[in-house]
Design a protein around this motif. Structure first.
Motif, PDB file in Angstrom:
ATOM      1  N   ASP A  17     -13.506 -11.582  -2.096  1.00 54.16           N
ATOM      2  CA  ASP A  17     -14.406 -11.204  -1.002  1.00 54.16           C
ATOM      3  C   ASP A  17     -13.657 -11.247   0.327  1.00 54.16           C
ATOM      4  OD1 ASP A  17     -16.483 -10.931  -2.779  1.00 54.16           O
ATOM      5  OD2 ASP A  17     -17.277 -12.959  -2.456  1.00 54.16           O
ATOM      6  N   GLY A  18     -13.933 -10.275   1.142  1.00 55.21           N
ATOM      7  CA  GLY A  18     -13.316 -10.224   2.465  1.00 55.21           C
ATOM      8  C   GLY A  18     -12.015  -9.447   2.507  1.00 55.21           C
ATOM      9  N   LEU A  19     -11.516  -9.020   1.327  1.00 61.78           N
ATOM     10  CA  LEU A  19     -10.271  -8.258   1.275  1.00 61.78           C
ATOM     11  C   LEU A  19     -10.525  -6.879   0.682  1.00 61.78           C
ATOM     12  CD1 LEU A  19      -7.756 -10.952  -0.070  1.00 61.78           C
ATOM     13  CD2 LEU A  19      -8.321 -10.417   2.307  1.00 61.78           C
ATOM     14  N   ILE A  20      -9.676  -5.929   1.003  1.00 61.48           N
ATOM     15  CA  ILE A  20      -9.748  -4.596   0.411  1.00 61.48           C
ATOM     16  C   ILE A  20      -8.348  -4.190  -0.032  1.00 61.48           C
ATOM     17  CG2 ILE A  20     -11.749  -3.885   1.773  1.00 61.48           C
ATOM     18  CD1 ILE A  20      -9.835  -2.230   3.527  1.00 61.48           C
ATOM     19  N   MET A  35      -3.021   3.192   3.448  1.00 58.16           N
ATOM     20  CA  MET A  35      -4.170   4.010   3.089  1.00 58.16           C
ATOM     21  C   MET A  35      -5.160   3.138   2.311  1.00 58.16           C
ATOM     22  SD  MET A  35      -5.608   6.889   3.483  1.00 58.16           S
ATOM     23  CE  MET A  35      -4.228   7.843   4.124  1.00 58.16           C
ATOM     24  N   THR A  36      -6.396   3.104   2.761  1.00 60.34           N
ATOM     25  CA  THR A  36      -7.436   2.283   2.132  1.00 60.34           C
ATOM     26  C   THR A  36      -8.671   3.138   1.870  1.00 60.34           C
ATOM     27  OG1 THR A  36      -8.628   1.577   4.118  1.00 60.34           O
ATOM     28  CG2 THR A  36      -6.596   0.376   3.572  1.00 60.34           C
ATOM     29  N   GLU A  37      -9.661   2.527   1.234  1.00 59.05           N
ATOM     30  CA  GLU A  37     -10.917   3.242   0.981  1.00 59.05           C
ATOM     31  C   GLU A  37     -11.645   3.546   2.292  1.00 59.05           C
ATOM     32  OE1 GLU A  37     -13.352  -0.905   0.059  1.00 59.05           O
ATOM     33  OE2 GLU A  37     -12.863   0.493  -1.559  1.00 59.05           O
ATOM     34  N   LEU A  38     -11.282   2.841   3.366  1.00 57.71           N
ATOM     35  CA  LEU A  38     -11.874   3.079   4.686  1.00 57.71           C
ATOM     36  C   LEU A  38     -11.043   4.033   5.520  1.00 57.71           C
ATOM     37  CD1 LEU A  38     -12.908  -0.607   5.520  1.00 57.71           C
ATOM     38  CD2 LEU A  38     -14.338   1.221   4.572  1.00 57.71           C
ATOM     39  N   GLY A  39     -10.012   4.599   4.912  1.00 58.43           N
ATOM     40  CA  GLY A  39      -9.127   5.513   5.613  1.00 58.43           C
ATOM     41  C   GLY A  39      -7.795   4.864   5.942  1.00 58.43           C
ATOM     42  N   GLU A  40      -7.019   5.527   6.775  1.00 59.00           N
ATOM     43  CA  GLU A  40      -5.692   5.029   7.138  1.00 59.00           C
ATOM     44  C   GLU A  40      -5.799   3.966   8.218  1.00 59.00           C
ATOM     45  OE1 GLU A  40      -2.027   7.743   7.374  1.00 59.00           O
ATOM     46  OE2 GLU A  40      -2.485   7.343   9.489  1.00 59.00           O
ATOM     47  N   VAL A  41      -5.114   2.849   8.008  1.00 62.95           N
ATOM     48  CA  VAL A  41      -5.131   1.759   8.977  1.00 62.95           C
ATOM     49  C   VAL A  41      -3.697   1.304   9.258  1.00 62.95           C
ATOM     50  CG1 VAL A  41      -7.385   0.970   8.128  1.00 62.95           C
ATOM     51  CG2 VAL A  41      -5.295  -0.106   7.267  1.00 62.95           C
ATOM     52  N   LEU A  68      -5.570  -6.505   1.818  1.00 62.56           N
ATOM     53  CA  LEU A  68      -5.531  -6.789   3.256  1.00 62.56           C
ATOM     54  C   LEU A  68      -6.913  -7.147   3.783  1.00 62.56           C
ATOM     55  CD1 LEU A  68      -6.743  -4.012   4.728  1.00 62.56           C
ATOM     56  CD2 LEU A  68      -4.466  -3.171   4.243  1.00 62.56           C
ATOM     57  N   ARG A  69      -6.879  -7.858   4.899  1.00 59.81           N
ATOM     58  CA  ARG A  69      -8.109  -8.206   5.611  1.00 59.81           C
ATOM     59  C   ARG A  69      -8.315  -7.161   6.702  1.00 59.81           C
ATOM     60  NH1 ARG A  69     -10.459 -12.677   4.794  1.00 59.81           N
ATOM     61  NH2 ARG A  69      -8.527 -13.716   4.127  1.00 59.81           N
ATOM     62  N   LEU A  77      -4.599  -7.326   8.420  1.00 59.09           N
ATOM     63  CA  LEU A  77      -3.628  -8.305   7.948  1.00 59.09           C
ATOM     64  C   LEU A  77      -3.348  -8.126   6.463  1.00 59.09           C
ATOM     65  CD1 LEU A  77      -4.553 -11.747   9.588  1.00 59.09           C
ATOM     66  CD2 LEU A  77      -2.556 -10.331  10.046  1.00 59.09           C
ATOM     67  N   ILE A  78      -2.080  -7.907   6.110  1.00 54.15           N
ATOM     68  CA  ILE A  78      -1.695  -7.835   4.702  1.00 54.15           C
ATOM     69  C   ILE A  78      -1.579  -9.257   4.161  1.00 54.15           C
ATOM     70  CG2 ILE A  78       0.117  -7.158   3.069  1.00 54.15           C
ATOM     71  CD1 ILE A  78       0.760  -4.812   4.930  1.00 54.15           C
ATOM     72  N   VAL A  79      -2.370  -9.542   3.136  1.00 51.48           N
ATOM     73  CA  VAL A  79      -2.454 -10.898   2.591  1.00 51.48           C
ATOM     74  C   VAL A  79      -1.611 -11.062   1.332  1.00 51.48           C
ATOM     75  CG1 VAL A  79      -4.046 -12.594   1.601  1.00 51.48           C
ATOM     76  CG2 VAL A  79      -4.744 -11.237   3.586  1.00 51.48           C
ATOM     77  N   LYS A  80      -1.544  -9.991   0.514  1.00 49.73           N
ATOM     78  CA  LYS A  80      -0.883 -10.124  -0.785  1.00 49.73           C
ATOM     79  C   LYS A  80      -0.323  -8.792  -1.251  1.00 49.73           C
ATOM     80  CE  LYS A  80      -1.809 -11.551  -5.591  1.00 49.73           C
ATOM     81  NZ  LYS A  80      -2.843 -12.045  -6.534  1.00 49.73           N
ATOM     82  N   VAL A  81       0.838  -8.832  -1.888  1.00 50.94           N
ATOM     83  CA  VAL A  81       1.404  -7.650  -2.554  1.00 50.94           C
ATOM     84  C   VAL A  81       1.008  -7.704  -4.019  1.00 50.94           C
ATOM     85  CG1 VAL A  81       3.505  -6.408  -3.171  1.00 50.94           C
ATOM     86  CG2 VAL A  81       3.365  -7.575  -0.963  1.00 50.94           C
TER      87      VAL A  81
END
Length: 357
Positions: A17-20, A35-41, A68-69, A77-81
């Motif tokens: 939860d809280g990450l995408i 690139m995410t489900e919410l578009g490019e960030v 990422l958060r 914020l990138i949290v994990k690879v």
């Protein structure tokens, strides 16, 4: 909402939860385009990355899938690879000549691809031995290697070079193309299916940017002329970037490499020289050095021509380089293992409330 599966995403673990999830498409300095489900960030690394990472390879690379958060008013914020399904690496000598390097690091060039396009141009810089080096590392990477001979429009006779490649590398697809006349480009469609990722590899000036422009059908990359005296190219691509093609396939374009240093290439060498290593089992002595020993199958094959001297020399050269690099990196592998154990012990200590006096 965008479906990240179009960018090759496969859900391998539950997303907290809280990450995408997202896929890194570009890296400039310390800022990532994702690139995410919410578009490019745009995103940066979470601070913990810098003290938890044991090796440079632990940091994200173009092609990586990450968690990422999301931040809609600034950098996420990138949290994990996430685990990599394929990875192309090269040996990084930190600017030193091979014989003078005290430490050799692994440099990850690209990740999570399906196909490796090894590009070389049909000009004065054509070199099959160099293709073989790329091929070994490509087989190590986990991607499917394909050899692309570029700039066919600049030569009047390419048969000799094409024949040499096919004779010395018989088990890999080879395509002759021209990005300017579009000769042979339709043959590449089989590798450019929706959701597939292809990484372009080769020296400067072999036509990676020109091919990318032709496939996208737009001049997204600047192209420079090669030097006329030696057919060597100038650097056009200065950083790695992932592009989406009209077909739905993706291309990771990489800067040209002056030299490809083999790294952790055991499996790649075994795959590239399976015919050579098959001879070892036929030698009279199990500890045969293949030099002067009687009953040596390698020496017999060299004598009767069934094994070409150049192929044997390539095998010896790649094995020697690979062992040298492994020797220079063993302590880093041990350091990483120790750091992992220390972190586990630290977590266990924290859970138990710390050391008791």
């Amino acid at each position: 909402m965008m479906n990240l599966k179009t960018y090759g995403y496969i859900e391998t673990e539950e997303v907290p939860d809280g990450l995408i999830p997202g896929r890194i498409t570009e890296l400039r300095r310390e800022q990532f385009t994702v690139m995410t489900e919410l578009g490019e960030v745009t995103a940066v690394l979470k601070g913990s990355f810098y003290y938890q990472a044991d090796m440079p390879t632990d940091f994200p690379c173009v092609g990586d899938f990450v968690l990422l958060r999301y931040n809609d008013i600034g950098d996420s914020l990138i949290v994990k690879v996430l685990p990599r399904r394929s990875k192309f690496s090269r040996a990084d000598y930190a600017g030193h000549a091979a014989g003078y390097a005290k430490t050799i690091l692994e440099q990850v060039v690209a990740t999570n691809f399906d196909v490796v396009f090894i590009l070389t141009s049909l000009n004065q810089d054509f070199n099959v031995n160099r293709i073989l080096r790329y091929l070994t590392q490509a087989r190590q990477s986990g991607g499917k290697p394909v050899i692309i001979l570029t700039k066919a429009d600049l030569v009047t006779e390419d048969h000799a070079m094409l024949t040499e490649v096919k004779q010395r590398i018989s088990d890999v697809p080879v395509h002759v193309i021209s990005s300017h006349t579009r000769l042979g480009l339709n043959e590449l469609d089989t590798y450019l299916a929706p959701g597939q990722t292809v990484v372009f590899l080769g020296m400067s000036g072999v036509g990676k940017s020109s091919l990318l422009n032709a496939l996208i059908e737009n001049d997204v990359m600047r192209v420079q002329a090669i030097r006329e005296d030696d057919s060597r190219g100038r650097h056009t691509t200065t950083h790695r970037q992932l592009f989406m093609l009209p077909s739905g396939a993706m291309v990771i374009d990489t800067p040209g490499m002056r030299e490809l240093g083999l790294f952790d290439a055991d499996e790649g060498i075994h795959a590239s020289f399976a015919d050579v290593e098959a001879l070892f089992a036929q030698c009279r002595f199990t500890d045969c050095r293949h030099q002067t020993e009687p009953g040596c199958a390698v020496l017999s094959a060299l004598a009767d021509g069934s094994l070409q001297h150049e192929r044997w020399e390539n095998y010896i050269s790649q094995q020697s380089e690979n062992k040298y690099v492994q020797h220079k990196t063993n302590y880093l592998i041990e350091k990483r293992a120790k750091n992992k154990i220390n972190r586990i012990q630290s977590k266990q200590t924290n859970k138990s409330g710390g050391w008791k006096k």
